[in-house]
Enzyme design. Structure first.
Site, short mmCIF file in Angstrom:
data_model
loop_
_atom_site.label_atom_id
_atom_site.label_comp_id
_atom_site.label_asym_id
_atom_site.label_seq_id
_atom_site.Cartn_x
_atom_site.Cartn_y
_atom_site.Cartn_z
CB THR B 31 -79.32 -18.47 12.98
OG1 THR B 31 -78.81 -19.44 13.86
CG2 THR B 31 -78.70 -18.67 11.63
CG ASP B 47 -75.01 -15.91 13.72
OD1 ASP B 47 -75.19 -15.80 14.95
OD2 ASP B 47 -75.72 -16.64 12.99
NE ARG B 49 -75.07 -13.72 20.39
CZ ARG B 49 -75.35 -12.45 20.69
NH1 ARG B 49 -76.60 -12.02 20.67
NH2 ARG B 49 -74.39 -11.61 21.01
CE LYS B 63 -75.27 -19.98 14.64
NZ LYS B 63 -76.18 -18.85 14.85
N GLY B 77 -82.58 -22.53 13.00
CA GLY B 77 -83.69 -23.25 13.63
C GLY B 77 -83.19 -23.99 14.86
CB SER B 159 -83.77 -14.58 14.40
OG SER B 159 -82.42 -14.73 14.74
CG ASP B 196 -81.38 -11.41 15.09
OD1 ASP B 196 -80.95 -12.56 14.82
OD2 ASP B 196 -82.41 -11.21 15.76
CB SER B 199 -77.38 -13.13 14.73
OG SER B 199 -78.54 -13.68 14.17
#
Lengths: 217, 270
Positions: B31, B47, B49, B63, B77, B159, B196, B199
């Site tokens: 995330t 995002d 994923r 999300k 999380g 992240s 990242d 994500s």
């Protein structure tokens, strides 16, 4: 018995920490609270503009250090108790001592589960400005001024030398600004802006000092 | 039965220790999520994923959760925790709103979430950016799993938060227009998507403007569409040879028209 050996400073993994430099100083007209604005998760600065000065009652505020979650939760509970006190006492405002006492009760009785270092300061007509400090173990101490947080260790000497009782407002603001400036300089967990709250008979004043202003103070 | 269930604790201990089975990894929304205030409101983005360890469990998950019609929340999380805690507070918020006969407030949802998460001492791994408009104005907050909250004009979590925050710190300015804020958030999420590993995929956005209904832009940007496959992998009919075919009639089908008028008519309420 485990109690003596337990590391009570330890934050849980991933928990947000108010690294912190905080202080509260009584002066001629009342009391001023000061704090930096950095909260960290490990080495990342989760919030660089935090407000660590929290209102509990009209003229009773507190400086929070330790775990952000724990101190926010405790402050909310103390705020609730003081609202109930006011409602059940015909609108009479609670004294700073009562607020500090409630902080102590929570911090002491839950010492195994909390990581909270709090300075409780307030102004009332009868007692003027008062400062109470409640460190990790949950003891209660009243002082003319108090410093706390990871950055405070660097300024014990400076504060002892430079504090004078009954300073003017400007002198006190300058004292806090220069003290926190040093604390921020030497402590990696403190930084950002310096926030202050001035509590006097005339009212509540919020002050903000950006790095350019305090870094050479 | 509300609350965490520890019924399988003993069984799981046995399986992991004595029987050599590995515990399933909780799906984490690796995330990147952001929130950003603008002149007349607030916008949040995420995002899409969802990861289970190194595997992408869902390439297009949602999300952005709705706490109330005009209060939305982005979750990072543990995916299950963000979903459930959001649904719980959303439900309670609606009841609260009906009881008070008032539009729900963002600070109310914030207080409910933080008190719930604090109670579970961080074991509910929900990291949320909560935003919305209410009679008090536009608001933007973040909550961590242990129950601490922050206020800000621009925030990022997950992240990919460092990548997103770099973009926000560079390009945020006060009093942006709605379009500027939407672009800023999209750019910040993209920083997470590209840089990242946790994500990826698409950008979801939600705009909450004072005086207007909230608008969800599901898949506002899709910069990761899979290229057209080089060939069709469909097997032609006849690839699997039919050796024998048998047809069994299990029932006798009889057609009987239903009478709507006359003495045999079906009785219905007029």
């Amino acid at each position: 018995m485990d109690a003596i050996n337990v590391d009570i400073n330890h934050l849980k993994k991933g928990e947000v920490s108010l690294g912190t430099s905080i202080m509260a100083v009584t002066f001629k007209d009342g009391v001023i609270l000061g704090a930096d604005s950095r909260t960290t998760t490990g080495t990342y600065i989760a919030n660089r503009v935090t407000d660590k000065l929290t209102q509990i009652q009209d003229k009773i505020w507190c400086c929070r250090s330790g775990s952000a979650a724990d101190t926010q939760a405790v402050a909310d509970i103390v705020k609730y108790h003081l609202q109930m006190y006011k409602a059940n006492n015909n609108g009479k405002s609670p004294s700073t001592k009562i607020a500090a006492s409630i902080f102590q009760e929570l911090c002491y009785n839950n010492k195994d589960n909390l990581s909270a270092g709090i300075i409780c300061a307030g102004y009332d007509e009868k007692n003027g400005g008062e400062v109470y400090t409640i460190p990790l173990g949950g003891s209660l101490h009243q002082h003319e001024y108090a410093i706390s947080g990871s950055g405070s260790v660097f300024i014990y000497g400076y504060c002892k030398k430079n504090y004078k009782p009954n300073m003017t407002k400007d002198e006190t603001v300058n004292f806090i600004k220069t003290s926190l400036s040093q604390a921020i300089k030497w402590d990696g967990s403190s930084g950002g802006v310096i926030r202050m709250i001035v509590l006097t008979k005339s009212g509540i004043e919020r002050l903000l000092f950006l790095p350019d202003e305090y870094v050479n103070a | 039965m509300p609350g965490l269930s520890f019924d399988n604790y003993q069984r799981n201990q046995f399986l992991t220790n004595s029987a050599g089975y590995n515990a399933p990894k909780a799906t984490s929304t690796g995330t990147t999520i952001v929130g950003c205030k603008f002149k007349n409101g607030v916008v949040i983005a995420a995002d899409t994923r969802a990861t289970a360890g190194p595997i992408v469990a869902d390439k297009n998950c949602e999300k952005l959760h709705r706490l109330a019609p005009k209060i939305w929340c982005a979750g990072a999380g543990t995916a299950a925790d963000t979903e459930m805690v959001t649904q719980l507070i959303s439900s309670n918020l609606e009841l609260h709103s009906l009881s008070l006969n008032r539009e729900p407030r963002v600070i109310t949802s914030l207080q409910m979430l933080k008190q719930h998460l604090f109670k579970y001492q961080g074991h509910i791994g929900a990291y949320l950016i909560v935003a919305g408009v209410d009679p008090t104005g536009a608001h933007l907050f973040s909550i961590h799993a242990h129950g601490s909250t922050d206020v800000g004009y621009y925030l990022s979590l997950g992240s990919g938060s460092l990548a997103a925050m770099a973009v926000l710190e560079r390009d945020w300015e006060p009093d942006m227009t709605k379009e500027q804020a939407m672009n800023l958030c999209a750019e910040a999420i993209q920083a997470g998507i590209w840089n990242d590993l946790g994500s990826g995929s698409n950008v979801d956005l939600c705009v909450m403007e004072v005086g207007k209904n909230a608008h969800l832009y599901r898949n506002h940007l899709t910069p990761n569409v899979r290229e057209q496959k080089q060939r069709s992998y469909k097997f032609e009919r006849g690839t699997t040879a039919i050796l024998k075919q048998s047809i069994y009639n299990l029932v006798d089908v009889v057609e009987e028209p239903i009478a709507t008028t006359g003495p045999d008519a079906m009785e219905v309420d007029s």
